[in-house]
Design a protein around this motif. Structure first.
Motif: not given
Ligand code: GDP
Length: 323
Positions: A105-111, A119-121, A158-159, A169-172
């Motif tokens: 998911m992070l890669e998809a956003v980065r690309i 936001y990461q759960a 995420t961090v 990018a935030c982690s809750g």
């Protein structure tokens, strides 16, 4: 009009979050995995109000396409194998979905949309065999299940994307949060569904595992607001979200059964099948950072939450009977 992409939108948190964002005027996109029989039980109110995009967390190409299509300002990654007990019989699936796929998911956003906010759960299960009481953002992790271990990976990746690529990018780190939409296998919903069935004469007993476990239980409808607040700040950061109270499963039982005038001791049977290979005995969060920096606070108390869940389950089970 702001745009948000939510993974896990048919789950408890995803459906509440989608309703909340629609209310705020967002255009909401929900990632939908192909299944032969889709389940919209939680998503009834949003089904026709959000845009559905096809994709699967395990398939990076589909996620890149989903991000391109939705062109989001905010991405909420709530999809996961989310049930702790299922993570022992399926540790690899749990690791794949709950840990590695966060990187997808992070890669998809980065690309496809690197300036989207992410936001990461993350989960209080990462604290596991707690190294500090109460637990806060700086408390070291000691996960006690394959699920907890996977969530630790999701948290740190995420961090790492924040620090490596400057992504917002935030982690809750959310403590347990429940509602009438909680999955039936989780202890709170299992209890409130059981209370309703016992009260209405459909069930004679309720079989449970370790009822001495202590959890910090809040209301999911309050917690999704914290997710949104985390993405509205000047700088991305990680936050604990909790009620700062802990209650045992026993107390949950007492509150739920007494709501319908029954004593849980007459109905609960301890069953070793529901005892876990390793247990998280105590969770209680310190969310002073979120209170101070986000201005977030819980609105629904423990007893209000239990009552809301019992009342909703009684209504639902009654409707099932008369159907
Ligand atoms: P978790 O904190 O994400 O694992 O949420 P759960 O609702 O699944 O479990 C909360 C606590 O309730 C854990 O400590 C479980 O061991 C305990 N528990 C006791 N009996 C049961 C049961 O029958 N089902 C579940 N799910 N949990 C139980």
């Amino acid at each position: 009009m702001k745009r948000a992409l939510i993974t896990g939108v048919t789950g408890q948190d995803g459906s509440y979050l989608a309703e909340f964002l629609l209310e705020k005027g967002y255009k909401v996109f929900g990632l939908r995995r192909r299944t032969s029989t889709p389940n919209y039980e939680n998503a009834m109110k949003i089904r026709d109000r959000i845009e559905w995009v096809s994709g699967d967390l395990t398939d990076l190409a589909s996620l890149i396409e989903a991000v391109r299509l939705s062109d989001p300002d905010e991405v909420y990654n709530l999809a996961a194998q989310s049930y702790v007990a299922a993570s022992w019989p399926q540790p690899i699936t749990t690791g794949h979905i709950t840990a590695l796929c966060v990187t997808n998911m992070l890669e998809a956003v980065r690309i496809a949309k690197p300036d989207a906010r992410f936001y990461q759960a993350s989960s209080s299960e990462m604290f596991g065999k707690v190294l500090e009481v109460p637990q806060k953002e700086t408390t070291p992790f000691y996960p006690r299940s394959p699920y907890g271990v996977a969530k630790v990976y999701g948290h740190w990746i995420t961090v790492n994307y924040r620090e490596s690529f400057g992504m917002y990018a935030c982690s809750g780190i959310l403590f347990n949060h429940e509602s009438p939409r909680r999955g039936l296998e989780f202890v709170t919903r299992k209890i409130t569904d059981g209370v309703a069935r016992i009260k209405l004469g459909l069930q004679a007993e309720l079989r449970l595992g370790n009822i001495d476990a202590l959890r910090d239980w809040g209301y999911a409808g309050d917690y999704i607001k914290a997710m949104w607040l985390m993405l509205q700040q000047e700088e991305p950061d990680d936050y604990v979200i909790s009620t700062e109270e802990t209650h045992s499963v026993k107390e949950f039982l007492e509150t739920a059964f007494s709501f319908v005038g029954l004593d849980y001791r007459d109905y609960v049977v301890l069953d070793s099948r529901f005892v876990r290979p390793a247990e998280v005995d105590l969770l209680i969060g310190d969310c002073s950072k979120a209170k101070q920096k986000l201005g977030w606070k819980q609105e629904v108390s423990f007893s209000e939450l239990v009552h809301m869940m019992v009342a909703e389950d009684i209504k639902r089970v009654r409707a099932e009977i008369s159907y």
